[in-house]
Design a protein around this motif. Sequence first.
Motif, PDB file in Angstrom:
ATOM      1  N   LEU A   1     -34.369  27.745 -44.051  1.00 54.36           N
ATOM      2  CA  LEU A   1     -35.506  26.986 -44.561  1.00 54.36           C
ATOM      3  C   LEU A   1     -36.772  27.257 -43.744  1.00 54.36           C
ATOM      4  O   LEU A   1     -37.863  27.348 -44.304  1.00 54.36           O
ATOM      5  CB  LEU A   1     -35.195  25.490 -44.575  1.00 54.36           C
ATOM      6  N   PHE A   2     -36.630  27.375 -42.425  1.00 57.63           N
ATOM      7  CA  PHE A   2     -37.787  27.720 -41.597  1.00 57.63           C
ATOM      8  C   PHE A   2     -38.343  29.090 -41.986  1.00 57.63           C
ATOM      9  O   PHE A   2     -39.563  29.284 -42.056  1.00 57.63           O
ATOM     10  CB  PHE A   2     -37.438  27.699 -40.104  1.00 57.63           C
ATOM     11  N   GLU A   3     -37.463  30.042 -42.250  1.00 57.84           N
ATOM     12  CA  GLU A   3     -37.901  31.368 -42.695  1.00 57.84           C
ATOM     13  C   GLU A   3     -38.612  31.286 -44.043  1.00 57.84           C
ATOM     14  O   GLU A   3     -39.631  31.937 -44.255  1.00 57.84           O
ATOM     15  CB  GLU A   3     -36.716  32.316 -42.787  1.00 57.84           C
ATOM     16  N   LEU A   4     -38.046  30.478 -44.945  1.00 58.39           N
ATOM     17  CA  LEU A   4     -38.669  30.303 -46.256  1.00 58.39           C
ATOM     18  C   LEU A   4     -40.063  29.703 -46.112  1.00 58.39           C
ATOM     19  O   LEU A   4     -41.016  30.170 -46.754  1.00 58.39           O
ATOM     20  CB  LEU A   4     -37.797  29.411 -47.142  1.00 58.39           C
ATOM     21  N   ALA A   5     -40.213  28.693 -45.265  1.00 58.84           N
ATOM     22  CA  ALA A   5     -41.523  28.071 -45.045  1.00 58.84           C
ATOM     23  C   ALA A   5     -42.527  29.100 -44.533  1.00 58.84           C
ATOM     24  O   ALA A   5     -43.673  29.151 -45.000  1.00 58.84           O
ATOM     25  CB  ALA A   5     -41.399  26.897 -44.071  1.00 58.84           C
ATOM     26  N   ARG A   6     -42.094  29.915 -43.589  1.00 68.27           N
ATOM     27  CA  ARG A   6     -42.984  30.970 -43.069  1.00 68.27           C
ATOM     28  C   ARG A   6     -43.381  31.937 -44.181  1.00 68.27           C
ATOM     29  O   ARG A   6     -44.557  32.298 -44.324  1.00 68.27           O
ATOM     30  CB  ARG A   6     -42.285  31.724 -41.937  1.00 68.27           C
ATOM     31  N   ASP A   7     -42.414  32.341 -44.988  1.00 65.66           N
ATOM     32  CA  ASP A   7     -42.691  33.303 -46.050  1.00 65.66           C
ATOM     33  C   ASP A   7     -43.613  32.719 -47.123  1.00 65.66           C
ATOM     34  O   ASP A   7     -44.473  33.421 -47.665  1.00 65.66           O
ATOM     35  CB  ASP A   7     -41.388  33.794 -46.675  1.00 65.66           C
ATOM     36  N   ILE A   8     -43.447  31.442 -47.436  1.00 62.12           N
ATOM     37  CA  ILE A   8     -44.336  30.789 -48.403  1.00 62.12           C
ATOM     38  C   ILE A   8     -45.753  30.724 -47.841  1.00 62.12           C
ATOM     39  O   ILE A   8     -46.724  31.024 -48.529  1.00 62.12           O
ATOM     40  CB  ILE A   8     -43.810  29.383 -48.763  1.00 62.12           C
ATOM     41  N   HIS A   9     -45.874  30.341 -46.577  1.00 62.10           N
ATOM     42  CA  HIS A   9     -47.182  30.244 -45.931  1.00 62.10           C
ATOM     43  C   HIS A   9     -47.890  31.606 -45.899  1.00 62.10           C
ATOM     44  O   HIS A   9     -49.039  31.732 -46.328  1.00 62.10           O
ATOM     45  CB  HIS A   9     -47.013  29.693 -44.516  1.00 62.10           C
ATOM     46  N   THR A  10     -47.206  32.617 -45.410  1.00 63.90           N
ATOM     47  CA  THR A  10     -47.832  33.939 -45.315  1.00 63.90           C
ATOM     48  C   THR A  10     -48.062  34.549 -46.694  1.00 63.90           C
ATOM     49  O   THR A  10     -49.018  35.294 -46.890  1.00 63.90           O
ATOM     50  CB  THR A  10     -47.012  34.904 -44.435  1.00 63.90           C
ATOM     51  N   GLY A  11     -47.207  34.197 -47.654  1.00 65.23           N
ATOM     52  CA  GLY A  11     -47.393  34.678 -49.019  1.00 65.23           C
ATOM     53  C   GLY A  11     -48.692  34.179 -49.619  1.00 65.23           C
ATOM     54  O   GLY A  11     -49.381  34.911 -50.330  1.00 65.23           O
TER      55      GLY A  11
END
Length: 100
Positions: A53-63
């Motif tokens: 989930l932390f990785e997903l949050a990072r990917d959503i933010h940078t996306g």
Amino acid sequence: MMALLEISVAPIGTTQTSMSHFVTDAIRLAEKEGFKYHVGPTSTVFEGDVDELFELARDIHTGALKNGSDRVVTNIKIEDREDNALTIDGQVNEVKRSIG
């Protein structure tokens, strides 16, 4: 154990006021990775392993930064517990049971 991530992304410096395409991008990313989710009016909740989930949050933010925003403000809330399994449906059903 499963954890819950609530995320709200506020893109700033875009050419339009609508943010639905940013939400759509986040959902497509989550679906590709196999996350269960619930879209709300001001945030989205994802269910999964806390590290993922932390990785997903990072990917959503940078996306959001990569997809047309000059600046992004991201708010996340993580619910994680050791004594009981957490699921989106379980949390919603618990409230519904309490209401009657």
